[in-house]
Write an enzyme that holds these catalytic residues in place. Structure first.
Site, PDB file in Angstrom:
ATOM      1  N   HIS A 158      -6.988   0.857  -6.736  1.00  0.00           N
ATOM      2  CA  HIS A 158      -7.346   0.322  -5.415  1.00  0.00           C
ATOM      3  C   HIS A 158      -8.244  -0.906  -5.645  1.00  0.00           C
ATOM      4  O   HIS A 158      -9.436  -0.885  -5.355  1.00  0.00           O
ATOM      5  CB  HIS A 158      -8.074   1.400  -4.613  1.00  0.00           C
ATOM      6  CG  HIS A 158      -8.121   1.160  -3.138  1.00  0.00           C
ATOM      7  ND1 HIS A 158      -7.636   0.007  -2.547  1.00  0.00           N
ATOM      8  CD2 HIS A 158      -8.607   1.928  -2.111  1.00  0.00           C
ATOM      9  CE1 HIS A 158      -7.806   0.075  -1.246  1.00  0.00           C
ATOM     10  NE2 HIS A 158      -8.393   1.217  -0.953  1.00  0.00           N
ATOM     11  N   GLN A 196     -10.537  -2.562  -2.835  1.00  0.00           N
ATOM     12  CA  GLN A 196     -11.715  -1.757  -2.507  1.00  0.00           C
ATOM     13  C   GLN A 196     -12.833  -2.010  -3.512  1.00  0.00           C
ATOM     14  O   GLN A 196     -13.995  -2.198  -3.139  1.00  0.00           O
ATOM     15  CB  GLN A 196     -11.355  -0.266  -2.508  1.00  0.00           C
ATOM     16  CG  GLN A 196     -12.530   0.655  -2.205  1.00  0.00           C
ATOM     17  CD  GLN A 196     -13.039   0.517  -0.794  1.00  0.00           C
ATOM     18  OE1 GLN A 196     -12.274   0.633   0.157  1.00  0.00           O
ATOM     19  NE2 GLN A 196     -14.329   0.273  -0.629  1.00  0.00           N
ATOM     20  N   ASP A 217     -15.891   9.807  -2.539  1.00  0.00           N
ATOM     21  CA  ASP A 217     -14.645   9.638  -1.793  1.00  0.00           C
ATOM     22  C   ASP A 217     -14.210  11.030  -1.344  1.00  0.00           C
ATOM     23  O   ASP A 217     -14.760  12.040  -1.789  1.00  0.00           O
ATOM     24  CB  ASP A 217     -13.588   8.999  -2.709  1.00  0.00           C
ATOM     25  CG  ASP A 217     -12.345   8.528  -1.971  1.00  0.00           C
ATOM     26  OD1 ASP A 217     -12.307   8.628  -0.727  1.00  0.00           O
ATOM     27  OD2 ASP A 217     -11.394   8.065  -2.642  1.00  0.00           O
ATOM     28  N   ARG A 219       0.880  -1.179   0.000  1.00  0.00           N
ATOM     29  CA  ARG A 219       0.000   0.000   0.000  1.00  0.00           C
ATOM     30  C   ARG A 219       0.910   1.219   0.000  1.00  0.00           C
ATOM     31  O   ARG A 219       1.606   1.487   0.976  1.00  0.00           O
ATOM     32  CB  ARG A 219      -0.907   0.008   1.233  1.00  0.00           C
ATOM     33  CG  ARG A 219      -1.827   1.234   1.327  1.00  0.00           C
ATOM     34  CD  ARG A 219      -2.628   1.177   2.619  1.00  0.00           C
ATOM     35  NE  ARG A 219      -3.424   2.375   2.840  1.00  0.00           N
ATOM     36  CZ  ARG A 219      -4.692   2.530   2.439  1.00  0.00           C
ATOM     37  NH1 ARG A 219      -5.295   1.557   1.769  1.00  0.00           N
ATOM     38  NH2 ARG A 219      -5.354   3.642   2.691  1.00  0.00           N
ATOM     39  N   ARG A 268     -14.441  -5.395   3.005  1.00  0.00           N
ATOM     40  CA  ARG A 268     -13.010  -5.332   2.688  1.00  0.00           C
ATOM     41  C   ARG A 268     -12.310  -6.584   3.222  1.00  0.00           C
ATOM     42  O   ARG A 268     -11.468  -7.179   2.549  1.00  0.00           O
ATOM     43  CB  ARG A 268     -12.361  -4.082   3.314  1.00  0.00           C
ATOM     44  CG  ARG A 268     -12.779  -2.748   2.738  1.00  0.00           C
ATOM     45  CD  ARG A 268     -12.367  -2.566   1.289  1.00  0.00           C
ATOM     46  NE  ARG A 268     -10.942  -2.815   1.073  1.00  0.00           N
ATOM     47  CZ  ARG A 268      -9.951  -2.004   1.427  1.00  0.00           C
ATOM     48  NH1 ARG A 268     -10.206  -0.869   2.059  1.00  0.00           N
ATOM     49  NH2 ARG A 268      -8.692  -2.317   1.159  1.00  0.00           N
ATOM     50  N   CYS A 284     -15.820   4.745   0.305  1.00  0.00           N
ATOM     51  CA  CYS A 284     -14.733   3.825   0.663  1.00  0.00           C
ATOM     52  C   CYS A 284     -14.143   4.120   2.045  1.00  0.00           C
ATOM     53  O   CYS A 284     -13.416   3.281   2.580  1.00  0.00           O
ATOM     54  CB  CYS A 284     -13.641   3.851  -0.393  1.00  0.00           C
ATOM     55  SG  CYS A 284     -13.006   5.494  -0.723  1.00  0.00           S
TER      56      CYS A 284
END
Length: 314
Positions: free
Chosen positions: A138, A141, A233, A111, A302, A274
């Site tokens: 991502h 996600q 987001d 990440r 997740r 998210c």
């Protein structure tokens, strides 16, 4: 030790570009299976004797919690590594780090900032690598988001997901990609300055044509008409904090609020995010806390989708 046949053993997940709709669906089905097992209180040890290196250049709540708990519950040993712990890209090159970790671990999660770094880890380590977030993609996600859509609507093909806000960001790009693959109509409601780049549009176009998905990008509210889901987001992504005032002014008209939910013309529209959320910026508290909100399902998913990905490739 519990035996489990990994359908994609040895494969990396860097984005969804080289995964077929059928393969993505296999991971979704596996996600639903491990979620059901978890809710029944079952204990499995499918990662017993295995290790995963968790490399984090960026802070994390959901991604780190998901990888560590999912791997640990299955009997595996996750090892967390921040930039303060290892030399990645500093004193030691990404390629050399990859070759060392490949000798010691069964998989790597990364990440961080650069997509090229996660690609180099996959190229040089010789073990499966999972993209836990880069500036470009991502993927974990997006899989959790589709599982959440599937739980709400059962059939995802033909749904309409509208992303509102910064259309260039990694979540918007990953959603566009996975929706194009799975036949989910996808629209971006964004100012022109923040439209997704032409490259990702060109990558998604043939997938959308094959699946029957329609991709729409626009700066007027009519792009959300008919949407089954409004998604947003944060307005200021990690690393862009200096742009906060400018970005806030630019994106204010794209806030998800009761009026925008109403503009879909669909009384069953759900809201997704998210997380983390800055309430009263990209979304009002009213919508975030409403019965239409699915944010906590997304957050839980997740974990289950990440467990499914690890089972699938390890």
């Amino acid at each position: 030790m519990e035996t489990f046949k990994a359908p994609f053993k040895g494969r990396s997940l860097l984005n969804w570009i080289d995964w077929t709709p059928q393969e993505i669906t296999t991971l979704l089905n596996l996600s639903a299976q491990v979620k059901a097992e978890s809710h029944r209180g079952e204990v499995h040890q499918r990662f017993l004797g295995k290790t995963i290196a968790l490399i984090f250049e960026k802070r994390s709540t959901r991604t780190r919690s998901s990888f560590e708990t999912a791997f640990g519950e299955e009997g595996g040993h996750p090892v967390f590594m921040s930039t303060a712990d290892i030399q990645l890209g500093g004193k030691e090159s990404v390629q050399d780090t990859a070759r060392v970790l490949g000798r010691m671990f069964n998989a790597i999660e990364f990440r961080g900032f650069k997509q090229e770094h996660v690609e180099q880890l996959a190229q040089y380590s010789g073990i499966p690598v999972i993209n836990g977030l880069t500036d470009e993609f991502h993927p974990t996600q997006a899989l959790a988001d589709v599982l959440t859509l599937r739980e709400t609507f059962e059939e995802v093909k033909g749904l309409h997901v509208a992303f509102c806000g910064d259309g260039r960001n990694n979540v918007a790009r990953s959603l566009m990609l996975i929706c194009a693959k799975l036949g989910i109509n996808f629209s971006i409601f964004s100012p022109e300055e923040l439209y997704p780049d032409k490259k990702i549009q060109q990558i998604c176009a043939p997938f959308a044509e094959e699946s029957g998905a329609k991709i729409t990008i626009g700066s007027t509210k009519n792009v959300v008409k008919g949407a089954n889901c409004l998604y947003t987001d944060v307005w200021v992504s990690m690393g862009e904090e200096s742009l906060k005032n400018q970005r806030t002014a630019l994106l204010r008209p794209y806030q998800v609020n009761a009026d925008l939910m109403h503009a879909t013309g669909n009384s069953d529209t759900i809201f997704m995010h998210c997380l983390p959320a800055v309430k009263e910026q990209e979304v009002t508290e009213e919508v975030f806390e409403s019965t239409a909100s699915r944010v906590w399902d997304q957050a839980e998913n997740r974990k289950h989708t990440i467990k499914a990905i690890m089972l699938g490739i390890m």
